[in-house]
Motif scaffolding. Structure first.
Motif, PDB file in Angstrom:
ATOM      1  N   PHE A 569      11.049  41.123  -4.006  1.00 47.14           N
ATOM      2  CA  PHE A 569      11.303  39.881  -4.861  1.00 47.14           C
ATOM      3  C   PHE A 569      11.672  40.305  -6.264  1.00 47.14           C
ATOM      4  O   PHE A 569      12.370  39.551  -6.874  1.00 47.14           O
ATOM      5  CB  PHE A 569      10.048  39.051  -4.729  1.00 47.14           C
ATOM      6  CG  PHE A 569      10.162  37.769  -5.264  1.00 47.14           C
ATOM      7  CD1 PHE A 569      11.160  36.803  -4.985  1.00 47.14           C
ATOM      8  CD2 PHE A 569       9.402  37.421  -6.512  1.00 47.14           C
ATOM      9  CE1 PHE A 569      11.164  35.696  -5.723  1.00 47.14           C
ATOM     10  CE2 PHE A 569       9.524  36.220  -7.260  1.00 47.14           C
ATOM     11  CZ  PHE A 569      10.642  35.498  -6.815  1.00 47.14           C
ATOM     12  N   LEU A 570      10.885  41.377  -6.976  1.00 47.31           N
ATOM     13  CA  LEU A 570      10.811  41.557  -8.267  1.00 47.31           C
ATOM     14  C   LEU A 570      11.834  42.498  -8.956  1.00 47.31           C
ATOM     15  O   LEU A 570      11.949  42.570  -9.958  1.00 47.31           O
ATOM     16  CB  LEU A 570       9.231  41.994  -8.959  1.00 47.31           C
ATOM     17  CG  LEU A 570       8.326  40.888  -8.695  1.00 47.31           C
ATOM     18  CD1 LEU A 570       7.045  41.542  -8.972  1.00 47.31           C
ATOM     19  CD2 LEU A 570       8.626  39.375  -9.360  1.00 47.31           C
ATOM     20  N   LEU A 571      12.498  43.429  -7.939  1.00 47.69           N
ATOM     21  CA  LEU A 571      13.318  44.359  -8.341  1.00 47.69           C
ATOM     22  C   LEU A 571      14.757  43.787  -8.041  1.00 47.69           C
ATOM     23  O   LEU A 571      15.073  44.040  -6.843  1.00 47.69           O
ATOM     24  CB  LEU A 571      13.167  45.642  -7.701  1.00 47.69           C
ATOM     25  CG  LEU A 571      11.850  46.502  -7.838  1.00 47.69           C
ATOM     26  CD1 LEU A 571      11.484  47.679  -7.178  1.00 47.69           C
ATOM     27  CD2 LEU A 571      11.808  46.825  -9.320  1.00 47.69           C
ATOM     28  N   PRO A 572      15.325  43.237  -8.753  1.00 43.58           N
ATOM     29  CA  PRO A 572      16.808  42.647  -8.820  1.00 43.58           C
ATOM     30  C   PRO A 572      17.708  43.516  -8.206  1.00 43.58           C
ATOM     31  O   PRO A 572      18.773  43.134  -7.413  1.00 43.58           O
ATOM     32  CB  PRO A 572      16.962  41.896 -10.123  1.00 43.58           C
ATOM     33  CG  PRO A 572      16.406  42.735 -10.937  1.00 43.58           C
ATOM     34  CD  PRO A 572      14.994  43.195 -10.460  1.00 43.58           C
ATOM     35  N   LYS A 573      17.869  44.639  -8.476  1.00 43.14           N
ATOM     36  CA  LYS A 573      18.962  45.869  -8.085  1.00 43.14           C
ATOM     37  C   LYS A 573      18.641  46.558  -6.970  1.00 43.14           C
ATOM     38  O   LYS A 573      19.397  47.467  -6.625  1.00 43.14           O
ATOM     39  CB  LYS A 573      19.268  46.505  -9.419  1.00 43.14           C
ATOM     40  CG  LYS A 573      19.824  45.679 -10.512  1.00 43.14           C
ATOM     41  CD  LYS A 573      20.130  46.642 -11.662  1.00 43.14           C
ATOM     42  CE  LYS A 573      20.780  45.800 -12.673  1.00 43.14           C
ATOM     43  NZ  LYS A 573      21.494  46.798 -14.105  1.00 43.14           N
ATOM     44  N   LEU A 574      17.400  46.324  -6.178  1.00 46.98           N
ATOM     45  CA  LEU A 574      16.879  47.082  -5.326  1.00 46.98           C
ATOM     46  C   LEU A 574      18.059  46.904  -4.054  1.00 46.98           C
ATOM     47  O   LEU A 574      18.466  45.902  -3.629  1.00 46.98           O
ATOM     48  CB  LEU A 574      15.707  46.823  -4.679  1.00 46.98           C
ATOM     49  CG  LEU A 574      15.032  47.623  -3.747  1.00 46.98           C
ATOM     50  CD1 LEU A 574      14.805  48.951  -4.220  1.00 46.98           C
ATOM     51  CD2 LEU A 574      13.834  47.164  -2.965  1.00 46.98           C
ATOM     52  N   ARG A 575      18.566  48.293  -3.363  1.00 50.75           N
ATOM     53  CA  ARG A 575      19.509  48.297  -2.267  1.00 50.75           C
ATOM     54  C   ARG A 575      18.770  48.896  -1.175  1.00 50.75           C
ATOM     55  O   ARG A 575      19.372  48.830  -0.051  1.00 50.75           O
ATOM     56  CB  ARG A 575      20.730  48.701  -2.595  1.00 50.75           C
ATOM     57  CG  ARG A 575      21.505  47.724  -3.894  1.00 50.75           C
ATOM     58  CD  ARG A 575      21.778  46.594  -2.958  1.00 50.75           C
ATOM     59  NE  ARG A 575      22.604  45.385  -3.991  1.00 50.75           N
ATOM     60  CZ  ARG A 575      21.903  44.728  -4.762  1.00 50.75           C
ATOM     61  NH1 ARG A 575      20.423  44.397  -4.776  1.00 50.75           N
ATOM     62  NH2 ARG A 575      22.321  43.566  -5.571  1.00 50.75           N
ATOM     63  N   LEU A 576      17.874  49.990  -1.427  1.00 59.24           N
ATOM     64  CA  LEU A 576      17.337  50.678  -0.371  1.00 59.24           C
ATOM     65  C   LEU A 576      15.864  50.626  -0.706  1.00 59.24           C
ATOM     66  O   LEU A 576      15.316  51.078  -1.600  1.00 59.24           O
ATOM     67  CB  LEU A 576      17.783  52.031  -0.505  1.00 59.24           C
ATOM     68  CG  LEU A 576      17.163  52.963   0.596  1.00 59.24           C
ATOM     69  CD1 LEU A 576      17.527  52.665   1.938  1.00 59.24           C
ATOM     70  CD2 LEU A 576      17.746  54.565   0.401  1.00 59.24           C
ATOM     71  N   LEU A 577      15.047  50.312   0.600  1.00 57.13           N
ATOM     72  CA  LEU A 577      13.345  50.674   0.506  1.00 57.13           C
ATOM     73  C   LEU A 577      13.384  51.175   1.799  1.00 57.13           C
ATOM     74  O   LEU A 577      13.329  50.584   2.784  1.00 57.13           O
ATOM     75  CB  LEU A 577      12.860  49.105   0.456  1.00 57.13           C
ATOM     76  CG  LEU A 577      11.293  49.088   0.524  1.00 57.13           C
ATOM     77  CD1 LEU A 577      10.590  49.740  -0.616  1.00 57.13           C
ATOM     78  CD2 LEU A 577      10.745  48.000   0.532  1.00 57.13           C
ATOM     79  N   ASP A 578      12.505  52.415   1.700  1.00 56.13           N
ATOM     80  CA  ASP A 578      12.079  53.279   2.820  1.00 56.13           C
ATOM     81  C   ASP A 578      10.779  53.153   3.109  1.00 56.13           C
ATOM     82  O   ASP A 578      10.080  53.750   2.062  1.00 56.13           O
ATOM     83  CB  ASP A 578      12.798  54.811   2.799  1.00 56.13           C
ATOM     84  CG  ASP A 578      12.728  55.206   4.217  1.00 56.13           C
ATOM     85  OD1 ASP A 578      11.768  54.936   5.070  1.00 56.13           O
ATOM     86  OD2 ASP A 578      13.575  56.294   4.316  1.00 56.13           O
ATOM     87  N   ILE A 579      10.338  52.416   4.069  1.00 51.71           N
ATOM     88  CA  ILE A 579       8.788  52.549   4.328  1.00 51.71           C
ATOM     89  C   ILE A 579       8.386  52.774   5.625  1.00 51.71           C
ATOM     90  O   ILE A 579       7.649  52.388   6.302  1.00 51.71           O
ATOM     91  CB  ILE A 579       8.230  50.754   4.101  1.00 51.71           C
ATOM     92  CG1 ILE A 579       9.183  49.997   4.861  1.00 51.71           C
ATOM     93  CG2 ILE A 579       8.274  50.625   2.854  1.00 51.71           C
ATOM     94  CD1 ILE A 579       8.723  48.468   4.837  1.00 51.71           C
TER      95      ILE A 579
END
Length: 614
Positions: A569-579
């Motif tokens: 929600f808070l990272l406007p430019k996020l395109r990849l999150l690896d969890i």
């Protein structure tokens, strides 16, 4: 019985034994996911019969490639093409070379893909022998095809092989994994074919005496060689070509030639005397990439003739280096990656003549070359490094996976902007000297450099002497402490920070808070297997680093779904999150986030076995 193309399988002539065999030995590779002393995800897992197929999933018992998708190519530190007009249509990114226990006439190959299949694009085969003469046997292209988009299930990939009557006991598999959504994994490789029943058969086949000569080219499909032999010059009528170009000045023709690949450029040298002279102009050879070279050069100076083959790296031999020796006097960018002239692995003696020619090439280019790439080149040793150290204009140097050297004289270079030493034997003292000597360094790649045991000292040198640093990558270089990591907070221009697996056995302290406060430009942050990290320690990154587009949190078991939701929600430019392997995050929540944030790729590795077809 002969095929329609006139091919007669050798097994129809001799009585031969059909043999199926799995990998006996891994000779070489360009990519691996494991540390040297760790067998999880390692290339050695390809030895022997499959152990997980037909199951599907993220298995440490399989061989994993390091990269996938477009994410690595998006990095500012990625090597750009030196000569875009010389390109590999299939765009091979990595390879692995494998040896089998027995030599066979190859008829079938089965590749057991157990995770994200579809990256295999080429299969080469050749005969490896202890004999010096036989060690020069050429590679045979057995199959090639575009990468495939496959269903999320295991498969036994068996492409239709090109029919040859040559013995093979070594396979080279090439990959293009750019289209994949996640890492690809292979469990085993099976080579099937016909084995000679006795030594006499073996020698006959090996010597080529059983080869059937190709049928003469049909009318209407003459080759350049046909024209030379028959004297029929109608195909290459000089007057026809001259009609279009005779009025153009040399400067215009040279400008046109600059857009040609090396293969086409050398074809132009055959047209007429004027074109031949222009094709030798040094300005056409300011950027040379022999990695994708598509020709084998003979004595052009005397005969002006080229033997064209299919593709590319394995054709670079002593004659090729000889031909380009005069061409590199004004070269700016030179790519010699993968160019190993029949060499298979490090435990054999290097070809002395080729080794000397390679040094001559680098020394000749030393006054002008600014970009030099020698990735996966077995011939890079201390002698070659001494020649590289003469290239004082170098701004970009790539030596990925060249581990035939230990001590480095590269501190004589002073203009480096990008330096890739991943998978090398660089030691702390030499690296620090290079860092001190190159104040303009912006990109430094040290992945899997396992002889670096004082990384805190290395980072301290970087913070003092490399104020322009934008990219730092030290994936699985494990001698960090949290104090050393904290020092990155003074690198205010840092955009990419890869510290994956670097602190997996140590507490992170407050180093992430410091980095978040000092590195406002961070776009890519990899913290794989930072097992002690909590939500509280990660929150400053989410709150302060608003430029983040890639965030890798693989294996951090203590983070919660709340932290991930805030990051989304808070990272406007996020395109990849690896969890992947984050036990505190539930799968059904991931599915909801993927619907809420369709513009963000949320990676979640398939951690459990998925039953597949039998």
């Amino acid at each position: 019985m002969a095929s329609k193309e006139g091919f007669i399988p050798i097994e129809n002539i001799f009585k031969m034994k059909y043999l199926e065999q799995y990998v006996y030995l891994v000779l070489n590779h360009s990519s691996r996911y494991n540390n040297q002393c760790n067998y999880s995800y390692a290339p050695i897992n390809l030895v022997g019969k499959y152990v997980k197929y037909p199951s599907y999933g993220d298995f440490p018992e399989a061989y994993f490639l390091r990269s996938y998708g477009k994410w690595w190519r998006d990095s500012a530190a990625t090597q750009k093409e030196y000569r875009p007009q010389d390109f590999d249509l299939l765009d091979a990114e990595d390879f692995i070379t494998l040896e089998f226990g027995s030599s066979v006439i190859p008829r079938e190959i089965f590749i057991y893909e157990v995770y994200n299949p579809g990256a295999v694009i080429r299969i080469w085969g050749r005969l490896n022998s202890v004999s010096a003469e036989l060690n020069r046997k050429k590679w045979h292209l057995l199959w090639e095809g575009f990468p495939q988009k496959c269903a999320a299930r295991s498969r036994r990939f068996s492409p239709p092989l090109r029919k040859i009557n040559c013995l093979v006991n070594v396979l080279r598999i090439e990959f293009n994994q750019r289209h994949l959504e996640y890492h690809t994994a292979i469990d085993a490789i099976l080579l099937s074919g016909f084995q000679p029943e006795n030594h006499f058969q073996y020698k006959l086949i090996e010597s080529g005496l059983t080869q059937v000569k190709p049928i003469k080219s049909p009318a209407g499909s003459l080759t350049v060689r046909d024209v030379e032999k028959t004297g029929n010059c109608d195909v290459l009528d000089e007057t026809i070509v001259a009609d279009h170009f005779s009025m153009l000045p040399n400067e215009i023709i040279l400008k046109i030639f600059q857009y040609l690949d090396l293969k086409s450029l050398n074809r132009c040298a055959e047209v007429n005397t004027r074109w031949n002279k222009l094709a030798q102009d040094p300005t056409l050879y300011q950027n040379i990439s022999l990695k994708v070279l598509q020709l084998l050069l003979t004595n052009l100076f005397y005969h002006l003739f080229i033997n064209f083959f299919q593709t590319y790296w394995y054709l670079v031999d002593v004659k090729t280096l000889d031909y380009f020796l005069s061409k590199v006097r004004n070269v700016k960018k030179l790519d010699l990656s993968w160019c190993n002239e029949y060499q298979l692995c490090f435990n054999v003696r290097l070809n002395y003549e080729y080794h000397c020619k390679l040094q001559n090439i680098i020394e000749t280019a030393s006054h002008t070359v600014t970009h030099l790439s020698m990735n996966d080149n077995y011939f890079v040793d201390t002698d070659v490094l001494d020649k590289i150290a003469l290239c004082r204009e170098l701004v970009d140097l790539r030596l990925h996976h060249t581990d035939n050297w230990i001590r480095s004289p590269l501190d004589k270079l002073t203009k480096l902007v990008a330096l890739d030493l991943s998978l090398t034997n660089i030691i702390d003292q030499d690296l620090i000297q290079i860092i001190i000597a190159n104040p303009h360094l912006e990109h430094l790649i040290l992945d899997l450099c396992e002889r670096l045991v004082l990384m805190d000292n290395v980072v301290e040198a970087v913070t003092m002497y490399n104020k322009k640093l934008r990219t730092w990558s030290s994936w699985k270089t494990v001698s960090f402490t949290s104090e050393g990591v904290r020092k990155f907070s003074t690198c205010e221009n840092l955009e990419e920070l890869d510290l994956g697996w670097c602190l997996m056995n140590r507490g992170p302290g407050d180093c992430l808070k410091e980095i978040a406060g000092g590195c406002k430009k961070l776009r890519r942050l990899i913290l794989s297997e930072w097992r002690g990290v909590t939500d509280q320690q990660l929150m400053p990154i989410v709150l302060c680093c608003k430029e983040l587009s890639q965030l890798d949190l693989i294996g951090i078991k203590n983070i919660s779904s709340e932290l991930c939701e805030k990051a989304l929600f808070l990272l406007p430019k996020l395109r990849l999150l690896d969890i992947s392997f984050c036990d505190g995050v539930r799968q059904h929540e991931v599915e909801i986030w993927r619907q809420q944030y369709p513009h963000i790729t949320i990676q979640r590795s398939c951690e459990f076995t998925v039953p597949d077809y039998l």
